[in-house]
Write a protein that holds these residues in place. Structure first.
Motif, PDB file in Angstrom:
ATOM      1  N   CYS A  25      -3.749  -1.344  10.960  1.00 20.17           N
ATOM      2  CA  CYS A  25      -4.772  -0.732  10.060  1.00 20.17           C
ATOM      3  C   CYS A  25      -4.268   0.454   9.204  1.00 20.17           C
ATOM      4  N   ILE A  26      -5.059   0.872   8.162  1.00 12.25           N
ATOM      5  CA  ILE A  26      -4.606   1.846   7.422  1.00 12.25           C
ATOM      6  C   ILE A  26      -5.601   3.075   7.752  1.00 12.25           C
ATOM      7  N   THR A  88       3.502  -0.895  -2.622  1.00  9.41           N
ATOM      8  CA  THR A  88       2.206  -1.377  -1.981  1.00  9.41           C
ATOM      9  C   THR A  88       2.685  -2.906  -1.365  1.00  9.41           C
ATOM     10  N   ASP A  89       3.379  -3.630  -2.356  1.00  9.69           N
ATOM     11  CA  ASP A  89       4.070  -4.884  -1.775  1.00  9.69           C
ATOM     12  C   ASP A  89       4.872  -4.924  -0.422  1.00  9.69           C
ATOM     13  N   VAL A  90       5.839  -3.845  -0.654  1.00  7.52           N
ATOM     14  CA  VAL A  90       6.601  -3.438   0.444  1.00  7.52           C
ATOM     15  C   VAL A  90       5.802  -3.363   1.953  1.00  7.52           C
ATOM     16  N   ILE A  91       4.835  -2.636   1.719  1.00 12.49           N
ATOM     17  CA  ILE A  91       3.850  -2.179   3.060  1.00 12.49           C
ATOM     18  C   ILE A  91       2.945  -3.585   3.416  1.00 12.49           C
ATOM     19  N   ARG A 123      -5.788  -1.203  -2.151  1.00  9.14           N
ATOM     20  CA  ARG A 123      -5.111  -2.500  -2.424  1.00  9.14           C
ATOM     21  C   ARG A 123      -4.130  -3.024  -1.254  1.00  9.14           C
ATOM     22  N   ILE A 124      -3.632  -2.224  -0.581  1.00  7.05           N
ATOM     23  CA  ILE A 124      -2.778  -2.354   0.589  1.00  7.05           C
ATOM     24  C   ILE A 124      -3.810  -3.297   1.742  1.00  7.05           C
ATOM     25  N   GLU A 151     -14.265  -1.391   5.163  1.00 10.01           N
ATOM     26  CA  GLU A 151     -13.514  -2.843   4.915  1.00 10.01           C
ATOM     27  C   GLU A 151     -13.869  -2.789   3.326  1.00 10.01           C
ATOM     28  N   PRO A 152     -12.584  -2.962   2.536  1.00 11.30           N
ATOM     29  CA  PRO A 152     -12.486  -2.800   1.097  1.00 11.30           C
ATOM     30  C   PRO A 152     -13.247  -4.201   0.783  1.00 11.30           C
TER      31      PRO A 152
END
Length: 181
Positions: A25-26, A88-91, A123-124, A151-152
């Motif tokens: 989770c974030i 963001t892509d890396v994460i 976004r992540i 929840e986005p």
């Protein structure tokens, strides 16, 4: 009670985590108005047995402090220059390649007053299909808490408006630096 919990209690803080923190989770942390947020936040999550990494601007990762921050799962964020791959892509890739990743992010991205919060954490979460835990560091009541899962929806503007509305009543160490408008 853990050592971290005892230390927070010694300084008058309480920790309330009323929703389960999943293994992936974030943790969205706000208000972010002081360097004390990092210390209180790390102690609070550790006090409930959660191991969380964090994002921090790259300039803090100088020697020897950088070794310490990496050891406690810090992720340097490049500022002012474009990196080869978007962070963001890396994460998202990190989330996809592990069974356990809890990452704390301050959407304000600064301790200075700003009403323009970064949307990267949303976004992540959306791309990695992980929930966002809304964590509060309320200095007025000396309470660190995670009491809501978000929840986005994919609508960044609506999601950010809902998140800011949630944080609006809380006070950072320096309330004048906090904007959730």
């Amino acid at each position: 009670m853990s050592f971290c919990g005892k230390l927070l209690k010694l300084f008058g803080w309480t920790v309330a985590v009323t929703v389960p923190v999943p293994p992936k989770c974030i943790i969205c942390v706000a208000p972010h108005t002081s360097n004390w947020d990092f210390i209180v936040g790390k102690l609070a999550v550790a006090s409930v047995g959660v191991k969380a990494g964090f994002l921090m601007k790259e300039s803090w990762f100088f020697w020897p402090l950088g070794c310490f921050f990496r050891a406690i799962e810090g992720v340097p964020v490049p500022r002012g220059r474009k990196s080869v791959r978007p962070l963001t892509d890396v994460i998202v890739e990190r989330f996809e390649n592990t069974d356990n990743l809890v990452l704390a992010i301050t959407p304000e991205g600064t301790r200075s007053r700003t009403c323009e919060w970064h949307t990267g954490f949303l976004r992540i979460a959306l791309q990695a299909k992980v929930p966002v835990m809304l964590a509060v560091l309320d200095f007025e009541h000396k309470k660190a808490m995670i009491e809501r899962t978000f929840e986005p929806s994919g609508d960044l503007d609506a999601d950010m408006a809902a998140i800011k509305a949630y944080y609006r009543p809380f006070k950072g160490k320096y309330p004048e630096k906090f904007c959730a408008e």
